[in-house]
Design a protein around this motif. Structure first.
Motif, PDB file in Angstrom:
ATOM      1  N   GLN A  42      -2.536  -2.397  -0.752  1.00 59.38           N
ATOM      2  CA  GLN A  42      -2.690  -2.509   0.697  1.00 59.38           C
ATOM      3  C   GLN A  42      -2.679  -1.137   1.361  1.00 59.38           C
ATOM      4  O   GLN A  42      -3.425  -0.896   2.308  1.00 59.38           O
ATOM      5  N   GLU A  43      -1.850  -0.225   0.865  1.00 60.75           N
ATOM      6  CA  GLU A  43      -1.817   1.135   1.412  1.00 60.75           C
ATOM      7  C   GLU A  43      -3.150   1.846   1.190  1.00 60.75           C
ATOM      8  O   GLU A  43      -3.681   2.494   2.092  1.00 60.75           O
ATOM      9  N   VAL A  49      -6.115   0.456   0.639  1.00 59.08           N
ATOM     10  CA  VAL A  49      -7.150  -0.216   1.438  1.00 59.08           C
ATOM     11  C   VAL A  49      -7.049   0.216   2.898  1.00 59.08           C
ATOM     12  O   VAL A  49      -8.068   0.482   3.547  1.00 59.08           O
ATOM     13  N   SER A  50      -5.841   0.341   3.431  1.00 51.93           N
ATOM     14  CA  SER A  50      -5.685   0.725   4.839  1.00 51.93           C
ATOM     15  C   SER A  50      -6.153   2.156   5.095  1.00 51.93           C
ATOM     16  O   SER A  50      -6.537   2.500   6.209  1.00 51.93           O
ATOM     17  N   GLN A  51      -6.132   2.992   4.068  1.00 59.15           N
ATOM     18  CA  GLN A  51      -6.613   4.372   4.205  1.00 59.15           C
ATOM     19  C   GLN A  51      -8.133   4.440   4.234  1.00 59.15           C
ATOM     20  O   GLN A  51      -8.702   5.464   4.591  1.00 59.15           O
ATOM     21  N   HIS A  52      -8.792   3.362   3.817  1.00 51.46           N
ATOM     22  CA  HIS A  52     -10.249   3.346   3.738  1.00 51.46           C
ATOM     23  C   HIS A  52     -10.809   2.152   4.511  1.00 51.46           C
ATOM     24  O   HIS A  52     -11.641   1.404   4.010  1.00 51.46           O
ATOM     25  N   ARG A  53     -10.337   1.994   5.715  1.00 53.56           N
ATOM     26  CA  ARG A  53     -10.805   0.884   6.559  1.00 53.56           C
ATOM     27  C   ARG A  53     -12.313   0.957   6.746  1.00 53.56           C
ATOM     28  O   ARG A  53     -12.899   2.019   6.778  1.00 53.56           O
ATOM     29  N   GLN A 103       1.684  -3.917  -2.469  1.00 52.31           N
ATOM     30  CA  GLN A 103       1.885  -2.977  -1.365  1.00 52.31           C
ATOM     31  C   GLN A 103       1.062  -1.710  -1.577  1.00 52.31           C
ATOM     32  O   GLN A 103       0.456  -1.190  -0.643  1.00 52.31           O
ATOM     33  N   ARG A 104       1.002  -1.215  -2.800  1.00 50.80           N
ATOM     34  CA  ARG A 104       0.224  -0.006  -3.088  1.00 50.80           C
ATOM     35  C   ARG A 104      -1.263  -0.230  -2.825  1.00 50.80           C
ATOM     36  O   ARG A 104      -1.932   0.615  -2.232  1.00 50.80           O
ATOM     37  N   THR A 111      -9.260  -9.471   4.010  1.00 51.93           N
ATOM     38  CA  THR A 111      -8.728  -8.439   4.895  1.00 51.93           C
ATOM     39  C   THR A 111      -9.629  -7.225   5.008  1.00 51.93           C
ATOM     40  O   THR A 111      -9.512  -6.459   5.967  1.00 51.93           O
ATOM     41  N   THR A 112     -10.537  -7.049   4.055  1.00 56.16           N
ATOM     42  CA  THR A 112     -11.444  -5.905   4.112  1.00 56.16           C
ATOM     43  C   THR A 112     -12.821  -6.283   4.663  1.00 56.16           C
ATOM     44  O   THR A 112     -13.681  -5.420   4.796  1.00 56.16           O
ATOM     45  N   ASN A 167      -7.182 -12.710  -0.486  1.00 56.78           N
ATOM     46  CA  ASN A 167      -6.693 -11.940   0.656  1.00 56.78           C
ATOM     47  C   ASN A 167      -7.283 -10.531   0.688  1.00 56.78           C
ATOM     48  O   ASN A 167      -7.597 -10.012   1.756  1.00 56.78           O
TER      49      ASN A 167
END
Length: 89
Positions: free
Chosen positions: A47-48, A50-54, A44-45, A81-82, A77
């Motif tokens: 993923q968080e 990675v989502s901040q640096h789309r 989860q960390r 996902t990136t 994954n």
């Protein structure tokens, strides 16, 4: 550090977490006294972050124990996902 001009990340890994148990969330350990699983909290960390640096693809080069089921799935994954690539050897 912040790298505002980064356009890709290349991650070289054996897919095996190696932080001491005292610094990790789960409890399975190997003969060396380190945890070899990826906890849900750690996933989860990542993923968080990675989502901040789309928009920055992560290309994963996996060597060694990447083929362990959970590690391989996580790494594959992460690259997918990136928008990155996965190469396992």
């Amino acid at each position: 550090r912040d790298y505002p001009s980064a356009d890709t990340i290349i991650l070289f890994t054996d897919g095996k977490p190696s932080a001491p148990l005292s610094r990790r969330a789960s409890a399975k350990d190997d003969a060396a006294g380190t945890d070899t699983t990826i906890s849900n909290a750690e996933i989860q960390r990542v993923q968080e972050i990675v989502s901040q640096h789309r928009g920055i693809p992560i290309d994963v080069v996996a060597l060694g124990n990447y083929f362990e089921k959970d590690q391989a799935k996580f790494l594959l994954n992460l690259s997918r996902t990136t928008g990155g690539s996965f190469l396992g050897r």
